[in-house]
Design an enzyme around this catalytic site. Sequence first.
Site, PDB file in Angstrom:
ATOM      1  N   CYS A  92      15.881 -43.004   0.432  1.00  0.00           N
ATOM      2  CA  CYS A  92      15.751 -44.465   0.398  1.00  0.00           C
ATOM      3  C   CYS A  92      15.460 -45.015  -0.994  1.00  0.00           C
ATOM      4  O   CYS A  92      15.526 -46.221  -1.200  1.00  0.00           O
ATOM      5  CB  CYS A  92      14.667 -44.930   1.367  1.00  0.00           C
ATOM      6  N   HIS A 326      18.430 -52.492   6.108  1.00  0.00           N
ATOM      7  CA  HIS A 326      18.110 -51.342   5.259  1.00  0.00           C
ATOM      8  C   HIS A 326      19.326 -50.424   5.128  1.00  0.00           C
ATOM      9  O   HIS A 326      19.491 -49.492   5.904  1.00  0.00           O
ATOM     10  CB  HIS A 326      16.933 -50.600   5.896  1.00  0.00           C
TER      11      HIS A 326
END
Length: 374
Positions: A92, A326
């Site tokens: 991430c 996301h």
Amino acid sequence: MTSDRDPVIIAARRTAIGTRGRALASVRVEDLAAAAIRAALADAEAAIGAPIGVAEVLLGNCMGPGGNLGRVAALASGLGMEVPGGTVDRQCGSGLAAVLDAATAIRAGDERPRVAGGVESASTAPVRSIGGVAYDRAPFAPAGFADPGMTRAAEDLAVHDGITRERQDEYAARSHSRARAALIAGRFDAELVPLAGLDRDDAIGAAEPFLSRFPALFDGGTVSAGTATRIGDGAAAVVVAPAGAAPGLVVRAAAVIGCDPALPGIGAAPAIEAALLSAGATVSDVAAFEIVEAFAAQSLAVLNRLGLADDDSRVCADGGALALGHPWGASGAVAVVRLFSRLVRTSTPAGTLGVAAASVGGGLGIAAVLEVAR
């Protein structure tokens, strides 16, 4: 004081983020990236007033088809065959890591501008298998270490820190409310690249009216689908150049820090502290934070450790990933684009500080301190 070798982000654009399986589901991952790259380059050339010779394209990516997406996207963007590309995987934190790698090259003395960012098409991510048996993800940690999935890790962190369901719901609702207000006010307009008919982040407000109705994802738990981000498709790109090329964000300092793989959600906190220490600054000196909101519990745990209030107006002021979505490998770069809009596209004075950061599966945190240069 800015030196000639300080890298400066002089342009920053992103696609809208589409929830997995929706508007951007049929867009190839390199085409997502190419749209953001072309827009960022056009902005940079307008700012400089001349064409830019790109030294390299560096992109973060987690779950794509392989094949060196940085190079594939460079070609798809229409850059010359002589422009190389590279792909970075810090999960991430990948998009932010790619931006920092580009900045490091310039600080080391190679003054050619670079394009950096991240891209993810969760909708087209291939199924991986070992011996013909499919699996959801590769390990974040080896045998002998805790290796929770990110949802389980968020629940464990909520228990560890005593973060209640009510607090998580309030935090997620605030993220959606801020994003909706920013959308209505047009604060996303200058950074967005419409693609495949999508001109806004499609998750904004979607969960907000129902937050208290979502069941917990684990028996007796507190994390729900409403306090977890929606996985998305999207891309973000910035142009990094030597100081003096144009106004922008100076990459003042950065840090990558390891933490307990059992509680990976806290990683952004020590990374932010380390980056601020390197920059000679403190939390109180920062005007704007963009910290990737994978889960409300994870975000709250980071704020706890930084001594920041749940509703601090400096943190994700226009909503974060809980509202926007996301796209794994892009989210760290999206945080940089958001800081560029908040600090450079406004009248924020030179010297103003912003922080972009993310917690990372496997027990990592990554952060950058960025400073407005006019």
